[in-house]
Every structure is written in C-alpha cells, then in structure tokens.
Design a protein around this motif. Structure first.
Motif, PDB file in Angstrom:
ATOM      1  N   GLU A  69       0.811  -1.216   0.000  1.00 46.18           N
ATOM      2  CA  GLU A  69       0.000   0.000   0.000  1.00 46.18           C
ATOM      3  C   GLU A  69       0.848   1.272   0.000  1.00 46.18           C
ATOM      4  OE1 GLU A  69      -3.314   0.092  -0.383  1.00 46.18           O
ATOM      5  OE2 GLU A  69      -3.044  -2.069  -0.716  1.00 46.18           O
ATOM      6  N   ASN A  70       1.951   1.264   0.730  1.00 46.37           N
ATOM      7  CA  ASN A  70       2.745   2.487   0.878  1.00 46.37           C
ATOM      8  C   ASN A  70       3.762   2.707  -0.233  1.00 46.37           C
ATOM      9  OD1 ASN A  70       1.858   1.850   3.835  1.00 46.37           O
ATOM     10  ND2 ASN A  70       2.510   3.982   3.874  1.00 46.37           N
ATOM     11  N   HIS A  71       4.169   1.616  -0.926  1.00 48.91           N
ATOM     12  CA  HIS A  71       5.248   1.799  -1.890  1.00 48.91           C
ATOM     13  C   HIS A  71       5.010   1.127  -3.236  1.00 48.91           C
ATOM     14  CE1 HIS A  71       7.704   3.970   0.907  1.00 48.91           C
ATOM     15  NE2 HIS A  71       7.607   3.009   1.797  1.00 48.91           N
ATOM     16  N   ILE A  72       4.609  -0.128  -3.266  1.00 49.80           N
ATOM     17  CA  ILE A  72       4.469  -0.800  -4.567  1.00 49.80           C
ATOM     18  C   ILE A  72       3.415  -0.108  -5.417  1.00 49.80           C
ATOM     19  CG2 ILE A  72       3.795  -2.925  -5.735  1.00 49.80           C
ATOM     20  CD1 ILE A  72       5.074  -4.501  -3.495  1.00 49.80           C
ATOM     21  N   ARG A  73       2.240   0.127  -4.844  1.00 50.43           N
ATOM     22  CA  ARG A  73       1.171   0.749  -5.626  1.00 50.43           C
ATOM     23  C   ARG A  73       1.524   2.174  -6.063  1.00 50.43           C
ATOM     24  NH1 ARG A  73      -4.667  -0.329  -3.095  1.00 50.43           N
ATOM     25  NH2 ARG A  73      -5.180   0.772  -5.022  1.00 50.43           N
ATOM     26  N   PRO A  74       2.043   3.028  -5.184  1.00 52.87           N
ATOM     27  CA  PRO A  74       2.435   4.367  -5.657  1.00 52.87           C
ATOM     28  C   PRO A  74       3.542   4.325  -6.709  1.00 52.87           C
ATOM     29  CG  PRO A  74       2.233   4.347  -3.260  1.00 52.87           C
ATOM     30  CD  PRO A  74       2.140   2.927  -3.715  1.00 52.87           C
ATOM     31  N   LEU A  75       4.522   3.425  -6.542  1.00 51.71           N
ATOM     32  CA  LEU A  75       5.611   3.369  -7.517  1.00 51.71           C
ATOM     33  C   LEU A  75       5.132   2.870  -8.871  1.00 51.71           C
ATOM     34  CD1 LEU A  75       8.562   2.018  -5.329  1.00 51.71           C
ATOM     35  CD2 LEU A  75       8.426   4.256  -6.447  1.00 51.71           C
ATOM     36  N   LEU A  76       4.173   1.950  -8.888  1.00 48.40           N
ATOM     37  CA  LEU A  76       3.625   1.484 -10.168  1.00 48.40           C
ATOM     38  C   LEU A  76       3.001   2.642 -10.932  1.00 48.40           C
ATOM     39  CD1 LEU A  76       2.007  -1.940  -9.156  1.00 48.40           C
ATOM     40  CD2 LEU A  76       3.914  -1.593 -10.754  1.00 48.40           C
ATOM     41  N   SER A  77       2.387   3.566 -10.193  1.00 44.71           N
ATOM     42  CA  SER A  77       1.789   4.734 -10.840  1.00 44.71           C
ATOM     43  C   SER A  77       2.849   5.757 -11.240  1.00 44.71           C
ATOM     44  CB  SER A  77       0.770   5.374  -9.885  1.00 44.71           C
ATOM     45  OG  SER A  77       0.257   6.562 -10.430  1.00 44.71           O
ATOM     46  N   GLU A  78       3.795   6.032 -10.337  1.00 42.09           N
ATOM     47  CA  GLU A  78       4.784   7.075 -10.586  1.00 42.09           C
ATOM     48  C   GLU A  78       5.801   6.678 -11.648  1.00 42.09           C
ATOM     49  OE1 GLU A  78       6.493   7.762  -6.782  1.00 42.09           O
ATOM     50  OE2 GLU A  78       4.643   8.522  -5.885  1.00 42.09           O
ATOM     51  N   LEU A  79       6.121   5.392 -11.727  1.00 44.27           N
ATOM     52  CA  LEU A  79       7.199   4.950 -12.625  1.00 44.27           C
ATOM     53  C   LEU A  79       6.685   4.294 -13.901  1.00 44.27           C
ATOM     54  CD1 LEU A  79       9.762   3.505 -10.031  1.00 44.27           C
ATOM     55  CD2 LEU A  79       9.651   5.799 -11.034  1.00 44.27           C
ATOM     56  N   ARG A  80       5.410   4.476 -14.189  1.00 48.97           N
ATOM     57  CA  ARG A  80       4.873   3.947 -15.442  1.00 48.97           C
ATOM     58  C   ARG A  80       5.646   4.549 -16.612  1.00 48.97           C
ATOM     59  NH1 ARG A  80       0.031   5.689 -14.923  1.00 48.97           N
ATOM     60  NH2 ARG A  80      -0.784   3.868 -13.808  1.00 48.97           N
ATOM     61  N   GLU A  81       6.139   3.729 -17.489  1.00 49.51           N
ATOM     62  CA  GLU A  81       6.950   4.102 -18.661  1.00 49.51           C
ATOM     63  C   GLU A  81       8.321   4.661 -18.275  1.00 49.51           C
ATOM     64  OE1 GLU A  81       4.721   6.735 -21.099  1.00 49.51           O
ATOM     65  OE2 GLU A  81       3.100   5.304 -21.486  1.00 49.51           O
ATOM     66  N   ILE A  82       8.700   4.556 -16.995  1.00 49.63           N
ATOM     67  CA  ILE A  82      10.025   5.001 -16.571  1.00 49.63           C
ATOM     68  C   ILE A  82      10.882   3.819 -16.156  1.00 49.63           C
ATOM     69  CG2 ILE A  82      11.289   6.349 -14.834  1.00 49.63           C
ATOM     70  CD1 ILE A  82       8.921   8.257 -14.734  1.00 49.63           C
ATOM     71  N   ALA A  83      10.285   2.870 -15.421  1.00 52.55           N
ATOM     72  CA  ALA A  83      11.011   1.677 -14.974  1.00 52.55           C
ATOM     73  C   ALA A  83      10.108   0.454 -15.146  1.00 52.55           C
ATOM     74  CB  ALA A  83      11.445   1.813 -13.524  1.00 52.55           C
ATOM     75  N   GLU A  84      10.732  -0.689 -15.354  1.00 51.83           N
ATOM     76  CA  GLU A  84       9.984  -1.929 -15.560  1.00 51.83           C
ATOM     77  C   GLU A  84       9.892  -2.698 -14.249  1.00 51.83           C
ATOM     78  OE1 GLU A  84      10.297  -6.069 -18.179  1.00 51.83           O
ATOM     79  OE2 GLU A  84      11.528  -4.309 -18.695  1.00 51.83           O
ATOM     80  N   TYR A  85       8.665  -3.114 -13.894  1.00 55.34           N
ATOM     81  CA  TYR A  85       8.441  -3.811 -12.635  1.00 55.34           C
ATOM     82  C   TYR A  85       8.229  -5.299 -12.868  1.00 55.34           C
ATOM     83  CZ  TYR A  85       6.281  -5.205  -8.214  1.00 55.34           C
ATOM     84  OH  TYR A  85       5.994  -5.826  -7.026  1.00 55.34           O
ATOM     85  N   THR A  86       8.922  -6.129 -12.095  1.00 58.44           N
ATOM     86  CA  THR A  86       8.750  -7.579 -12.124  1.00 58.44           C
ATOM     87  C   THR A  86       8.166  -8.008 -10.790  1.00 58.44           C
ATOM     88  OG1 THR A  86      10.691  -7.795 -13.565  1.00 58.44           O
ATOM     89  CG2 THR A  86       9.872  -9.803 -12.481  1.00 58.44           C
ATOM     90  N   ASP A  87       6.929  -8.480 -10.797  1.00 59.60           N
ATOM     91  CA  ASP A  87       6.227  -8.774  -9.548  1.00 59.60           C
ATOM     92  C   ASP A  87       6.849  -9.945  -8.803  1.00 59.60           C
ATOM     93  OD1 ASP A  87       3.926  -8.243  -7.760  1.00 59.60           O
ATOM     94  OD2 ASP A  87       3.357 -10.278  -8.341  1.00 59.60           O
ATOM     95  N   THR A  88       7.306 -10.964  -9.521  1.00 58.80           N
ATOM     96  CA  THR A  88       7.862 -12.141  -8.828  1.00 58.80           C
ATOM     97  C   THR A  88       9.101 -11.782  -8.021  1.00 58.80           C
ATOM     98  OG1 THR A  88       9.088 -12.692 -10.846  1.00 58.80           O
ATOM     99  CG2 THR A  88       6.953 -13.788 -10.502  1.00 58.80           C
ATOM    100  N   ARG A  89       9.860 -10.801  -8.501  1.00 60.78           N
ATOM    101  CA  ARG A  89      11.079 -10.379  -7.778  1.00 60.78           C
ATOM    102  C   ARG A  89      10.877  -9.092  -7.000  1.00 60.78           C
ATOM    103  NH1 ARG A  89      15.127  -8.915 -11.053  1.00 60.78           N
ATOM    104  NH2 ARG A  89      13.963  -8.907 -13.005  1.00 60.78           N
ATOM    105  N   LYS A  90       9.665  -8.513  -7.093  1.00 58.77           N
ATOM    106  CA  LYS A  90       9.355  -7.246  -6.421  1.00 58.77           C
ATOM    107  C   LYS A  90      10.470  -6.227  -6.688  1.00 58.77           C
ATOM    108  CE  LYS A  90       5.608  -8.777  -4.347  1.00 58.77           C
ATOM    109  NZ  LYS A  90       5.516 -10.048  -5.075  1.00 58.77           N
ATOM    110  N   CYS A  91      10.708  -5.976  -7.988  1.00 60.33           N
ATOM    111  CA  CYS A  91      11.858  -5.163  -8.368  1.00 60.33           C
ATOM    112  C   CYS A  91      11.511  -4.221  -9.510  1.00 60.33           C
ATOM    113  CB  CYS A  91      13.014  -6.083  -8.773  1.00 60.33           C
ATOM    114  SG  CYS A  91      14.544  -5.219  -9.146  1.00 60.33           S
TER     115      CYS A  91
END
Length: 442
Positions: A69-91
């Motif tokens: 709630e505090n970091h993954i969800r906000p970062l998915l919104s903030e870093l869209r098209e900036i960084a690639e997220y891999t859920d299995t590695r939380k990275c």
C-alpha cells in the motif's frame, strides 16, 4: 527513456529537501505523524536511481501489506513508462541499469534472507518497527566494489520495537564503540512542516491535537520520551533529571546493582535527611567478570554504606561452588541480599517517581537523577509494559532493562517516606548557602 528528462510529480517541502540533501551514512527523517515521510523516502530512492547508473537499492517495510500500500502501488503509478516492474522479484529496473528491490521483514528471521547480498542504498520505512538485530544485519549489506557511497535512509516515529535503538543513535547520540557521530543525522519533521497535507486535509491537524496527552506528545510533537506501551509514562526529564550539586558528607549513600556477564548496571543514590533521594552516579558496562565489576564498584563507593543486590546472586555456581555474592566479597564488595517480587519493586519505584508539587508551583519528585547518569536516563523512558502482565515491565529489549532494574532494587529496599509538599533538599541547600553569603555582607 532518457533519465535526465524525466519529470516526476510533486514538489518537495523544506524538510524533505533537507532529507534529499543529506550525505550522511545514515539519515533518519520524521519523528511525528504527517511529516510526509514515505513520499520523501520513495522519491529520494527513485531520484538516486535516475541520477546514477547501475546502483542497487533496497526498500523495506515491516509487513507486506504495508509495503504494497505504501510503496508498490504508488511506484507502479509514478514509474509507469520510466522503470519496468517484475512482480515475482518485487523489483523496479531502470534503463540505466539501476534497480529498486522491495521487501519486508515480518518475522525477526526474515532479515536473514538479505545476508550476503550487496546494496548501495537501503531505505528503511518506519524504522522503529524493525528490531536492532534487523537494523544491524542490514547495515552489513551496505557494501560493494563500485565507487558509489553506501548509505541508509530511514523514516521513523516514536514507539515500536525499534524505538530504543533509533532514539539512541539519532536522538540521544549515545554511541557505542565504532559508531561515529557524523554518520547519524536526524531531520525532524511534523505535520506543521507538511503544508500540502494541511491544505488538502485541514482536519488532520485537529485530530492530532485532540489526542490524549501522551499520544499527542508522541504523534503531534514527536516527543521521543513518551510512546504507547511505555512502562514509566510518569518519567519526565523536566521533573526527574536535575543538575548535579555537592552532596553533603552527612547524607547516607547507597549502591544498588544488577549484574550478569552481559552487563553490570549500578546506581549510586544519596538520601537527604528529609527523605529525598538523588541518583548521583552510575555504572553501565558490559562483559565484566566479577573481579572487574567489583573494581568498578569500589572506584565509586566512597561513602556508600550498603550495596544492594538481588537474591539470585546468592545461587551457587557449579564450577566454583561459590555464589556470585561470595565472589564479590572475595574482591572487597559485600552485598546485601534483596528478596522481592518484580511487581512490588516496580510499584515502589513508581511511588518514588510520582510527581509532587514544589513550593514554586511546579513539579518535582522524591527521587531525581543527576543529568550525568546518561544510561539510566536513556533507559527509563524506553522500558515497555509486559503484554502478558501489565503490572510488570517487559524484559525485552533486554539491553535497556539493567539500569531500571538496579534502581528498582534501591526503591524496594528503601520504601518512600510519606509525601510532603515542600521543596527538595538540594534547593533548600542552595537557598541556605545563598543566605550565608548574604549574611557575610550585612
């Protein structure tokens, strides 16, 4: 995407900019609710990944729901098209080779999964939710062969299992061997420093201001000497800590000790004729054998009439056939046995600490502590309630219990005299000395 042209939403406020600018090895930010801590930490780590190529960053919360709630969800919104997220590695992986790995340490042992890993930067959100063991384990992960300086950024509020170590390092600066003062920077921030929050939710300040006294001091004012679960909420530096003064030779002096190989804690207490007690000296040294502990006590025992110790020091040792108390006597320290229940002892100490009125309309107590007794002053407000027995103090974290235990032994061995509303002896002593000086010039 060219990281130099990335524009992120949001404008940092003054205290957040101070946090961004810190170059200390360990920087802590916060101290009160509403200071914008999580956003500041998340934004700092993202900016570092965008600025520097190939750095490895770890961002931790205590539990996975908090992390999500505090970091993954906000970062998915903030870093869209900036960084690639891999859920299995939380990275999150950036085009320049930098990455932010997200994790949590729900159980004490969860931190062991990071042993052997290397990170340039570690972010610890709500650091007081982490134990000192977890913090120390993570410190060892700050390493690598590149030239990037290794740093840890923390956010924190008073309270929680990690309250003691955060307060020791960043607030009290009570440092141990190998710890450098310049490495630990604390940037205080509160809701008053968060204009954006006050504009969007003006009722939040009102909710904080309406909290009960202790919670208001901790959550609104960021007072590190009070927090939920505190065993001695009555303990206050303003009431119980005083400037040293010369103790008359006629006053009785006592020493009370708590001893084990992990720690020798001793408090030295002087009693005035009218029943006020003053802790004027202390010992707080780990890993002393009996001969070394006895020598330290003898060094400070001038004028001491009784050395009080708990009854468990009279248990005979298998290897020598002697008790610890007998071993102390072999080295010139003769202990007086104290047999008491813990709860009875704590009640006696609470009576000694209970605030009373002084003649100036302020507050004092029958027992006060010289401000040179730094370890006792540090440990008293950190002692927690025992969850299973509210009348008892918790034995964890164990490192902070020794000095309060020693003071408890004194308190129960010398029940507090009846309370009287009169100034403490050291104030009357100072007044009498002033009167003598005046008479000299009359």
């Amino acid at each position: 995407m060219d990281s130099k042209n990335v524009i992120l939403p949001g404008i940092p406020q003054e205290k957040q900019i101070q946090f961004f600018d810190s170059r200390a090895k360990y920087t802590a930010y916060g101290g009160a609710r509403g200071g914008g801590k999580s956003w500041a930490l998340r934004r700092k780590l993202v900016l570092m990944c965008l600025r520097y190529e190939g750095i490895s960053v770890l961002l931790l919360r205590r539990t996975y729901p908090e992390l999500r709630e505090n970091h993954i969800r906000p970062l998915l919104s903030e870093l869209r098209e900036i960084a690639e997220y891999t859920d299995t590695r939380k990275c999150f992986e950036f085009p320049n080779g930098s990455r932010i790995k997200l994790g949590y340490c729900d159980c004490e042992e969860d931190v062991n999964q990071y042993q052997g890993q290397e990170y340039d930067v570690i972010g610890l959100d709500e650091a007081t939710h982490f134990s000192e063991y977890q913090f120390q384990t993570l410190k060892a992960c700050l390493r690598g062969t590149n030239d990037f300086p290794k740093r840890m950024y923390l956010t924190c509020n008073p309270g929680g299992v990690g309250h003691g170590w955060v307060k020791r390092l960043f607030i009290d600066k009570s440092l141990r061997k190998g710890e450098k003062e310049e490495d630990y920077i604390f940037i205080p921030a509160s809701v008053y420093d968060n204009g954006i929050l006050l504009d969007k939710d003006p009722d939040y300040l009102e909710r904080l201001e309406s909290l009960p006294g202790d919670l208001r001091r901790a959550w609104l004012n960021g007072d590190w000497n009070v927090f939920a679960g505190q065993f001695f909420p009555e303990f206050s530096n303003e009431i119980h800590v005083i400037q040293p003064f010369d103790i008359p030779d006629t006053w009785k002096r006592y020493c009370a000790i708590d001893y084990g190989l992990d720690m020798l804690a001793a408090v030295f207490v002087a009693m005035s004729p009218d029943g006020f007690a003053y802790v004027y000296d202390e010992i707080h040294i780990p890993e002393l054998i009996v001969s070394e502990a006895a020598a330290k006590i003898r060094e400070k025992s001038d004028g001491v009439s009784i050395v009080i110790a708990p009854s468990d020091l009279w248990s005979r040792q298998k290897d020598s056939g002697k008790s610890i108390a007998e071993l102390f006597s072999d080295y010139g320290v003769y202990l007086t046995k104290l047999a008491t229940e813990r709860i009875e002892g704590w009640l006696c100490l609470k009576e000694w600490l209970c605030p009373i009125d002084d003649e100036n309309g302020g507050k004092t107590a029958k027992l006060t502590i010289f401000n040179t007794c730094r370890d006792l002053i540090r440990c008293m407000p950190l002692l927690l309630c025992n969850d299973e027995n509210p009348g008892d103090a918790s034995t964890r974290p164990h490192a902070i219990t020794h000095a309060p235990d020693a003071l408890r032994y004194f308190a129960v061995s010398r029940p507090m005299p009846a309370r009287e509303k009169k100034p403490p002896s050291h104030l009357k002593l100072a007044e009498s000395l002033r009167a003598v000086k005046v008479r000299r010039f009359i």
